[in-house]
Design a protein around this motif. Sequence first.
Motif, PDB file in Angstrom:
ATOM      1  N   ARG A 209      -5.667  52.680   2.937  1.00  0.00           N
ATOM      2  CA  ARG A 209      -6.101  53.571   4.011  1.00  0.00           C
ATOM      3  C   ARG A 209      -6.942  52.784   5.012  1.00  0.00           C
ATOM      4  O   ARG A 209      -7.841  52.029   4.655  1.00  0.00           O
ATOM      5  N   SER A 210      -6.626  52.948   6.283  1.00  0.00           N
ATOM      6  CA  SER A 210      -7.353  52.247   7.333  1.00  0.00           C
ATOM      7  C   SER A 210      -8.706  52.898   7.580  1.00  0.00           C
ATOM      8  O   SER A 210      -8.851  54.125   7.490  1.00  0.00           O
ATOM      9  N   GLU A 211      -9.702  52.071   7.892  1.00  0.00           N
ATOM     10  CA  GLU A 211     -11.019  52.599   8.230  1.00  0.00           C
ATOM     11  C   GLU A 211     -11.036  53.146   9.651  1.00  0.00           C
ATOM     12  O   GLU A 211     -11.775  54.072   9.953  1.00  0.00           O
ATOM     13  N   ALA A 212     -10.234  52.569  10.503  1.00  0.00           N
ATOM     14  CA  ALA A 212     -10.201  53.024  11.900  1.00  0.00           C
ATOM     15  C   ALA A 212      -9.433  54.333  12.011  1.00  0.00           C
ATOM     16  O   ALA A 212      -8.573  54.651  11.185  1.00  0.00           O
ATOM     17  N   LYS A 213      -9.767  55.106  13.055  1.00  0.00           N
ATOM     18  CA  LYS A 213      -9.118  56.390  13.286  1.00  0.00           C
ATOM     19  C   LYS A 213      -8.387  56.368  14.621  1.00  0.00           C
ATOM     20  O   LYS A 213      -8.895  55.845  15.613  1.00  0.00           O
ATOM     21  N   THR A 214      -7.221  56.951  14.627  1.00  0.00           N
ATOM     22  CA  THR A 214      -6.456  57.114  15.858  1.00  0.00           C
ATOM     23  C   THR A 214      -6.834  58.439  16.499  1.00  0.00           C
ATOM     24  O   THR A 214      -6.826  59.476  15.842  1.00  0.00           O
ATOM     25  N   LEU A 215      -7.179  58.388  17.782  1.00  0.00           N
ATOM     26  CA  LEU A 215      -7.633  59.578  18.524  1.00  0.00           C
ATOM     27  C   LEU A 215      -8.863  60.197  17.882  1.00  0.00           C
ATOM     28  O   LEU A 215      -9.180  61.364  18.115  1.00  0.00           O
ATOM     29  N   GLY A 216      -9.575  59.405  17.088  1.00  0.00           N
ATOM     30  CA  GLY A 216     -10.782  59.901  16.450  1.00  0.00           C
ATOM     31  C   GLY A 216     -10.542  60.879  15.319  1.00  0.00           C
ATOM     32  O   GLY A 216     -11.489  61.452  14.778  1.00  0.00           O
ATOM     33  N   LEU A 217      -9.272  61.098  14.942  1.00  0.00           N
ATOM     34  CA  LEU A 217      -8.942  62.108  13.926  1.00  0.00           C
ATOM     35  C   LEU A 217      -8.154  61.545  12.752  1.00  0.00           C
ATOM     36  O   LEU A 217      -8.435  61.864  11.598  1.00  0.00           O
ATOM     37  N   PHE A 218      -7.152  60.729  13.062  1.00  0.00           N
ATOM     38  CA  PHE A 218      -6.172  60.368  12.041  1.00  0.00           C
ATOM     39  C   PHE A 218      -6.438  58.969  11.486  1.00  0.00           C
ATOM     40  O   PHE A 218      -6.507  58.004  12.240  1.00  0.00           O
TER      41      PHE A 218
END
Length: 404
Positions: A209-218
């Motif tokens: 699981r990535s620590e970064a979020k896409t669009l702040g959500l995913f």
Amino acid sequence: MTTATTSCAHCRTVLLPGQTRCMVCGAEAGEQTRSCPACGRPAPESARFCPQCGQSMESPATPAETAGTAGTVESTVDNTAFVKVRNPSVKVYLGIGAAVLTVLALVSVYSFVSTRFFTPQRTVTGYLDALVAGDADEAMSYLLPVGEGEGTGSEWRMLLTSEVLNHEGYREPANIVVGEVTGEEDVRVVPVSFEIDGAEHAMEFTVRRSEAKTLGLFRGWLIDGGLAPLEIFAPAAAPVTVNGVTMPPESGGFLAFPGGYRVSVVDNPLLQGRDVTAVAVGGGNPVQLTVTLKDSARAEVEAQVKSFVDECAKSTDLEPTGCPFAAFAIEPIANVKWTVTTYPTLNLTVNPQTGTVNVTTTRSGRADVTGTYSSDGTAYNRSDTFSVSGTAVVADGKVRLNRR
């Protein structure tokens, strides 16, 4: 005998017999009253509103209000005297409904996007699709940051380029099938099968699981690893290319994207090798690249041997310096002349480990020498058999025989 009780005309507090003033509001017990036009209860003459139902004492009761006196008191209360209880309007209900639907829609969209685009399977297929498209940068975006692996050498990134993927020698994965995902929480294993040049292969991709979020959500997934070792064993004297990229000599293994790669011997005037396809999957598939001597190189070595022998035959000495043949005489010999009657038959072999070309003689050559004795002028005749050996190398872009 039952004693009649009275109540205060103002606040309706019960008055005791003989009590002249209300103990609660202080009003006189005998104050004149009048009937409420709505509920009919007595109220002081000075009251503007009925203390029982709140109806204005000045306005006449309506038929509906009069009819209400037979039911509950609450149904006759004057809304002008008390806070009116308001039912929500249709717009309010519509607004609440719209808000609920919006929340449900957002939850549904989030769930749909998460389960459709941010899954371990989608990460792996996106990675393989990028390889098929020949986009190395896009492919690397699906991988956890890759460090310089132990034992891979400083050139480990040489094959991780779009130029290599777009080379005609690259064989991309085809007929990709994703198996059942295993694991839990933030670490999953995605098994994948695919074909390379019609042959079936399988790999297991570990995704985290990535620590970064896409669009702040995913939160998406990244592949831990995803590269495969490409092991190539070739003679040290024969540099190789992988999809057009020249590999450092004696480097051995490289990291590569999954797929097939064309391995070729770097063109040189001495050695040649047949192109092979090396497949990079899972644990790797070592490739042994063999080389052979070029026919043109063999002819060049034989020509150099003949030239060398012919040059030696020009000597007027019985023992030409550095030459493979010689003769002996007790007395001085004049008019020495060498003639090569048979040239040696050569054997050129390539060492499979080093690529060195060894030159040996399988059938000796023969050289005849004639002359005259200096003392009396009688004829001198001798013959000598000889051989030539050494190593064939490439020097300054040409085949050269280093004689031993």
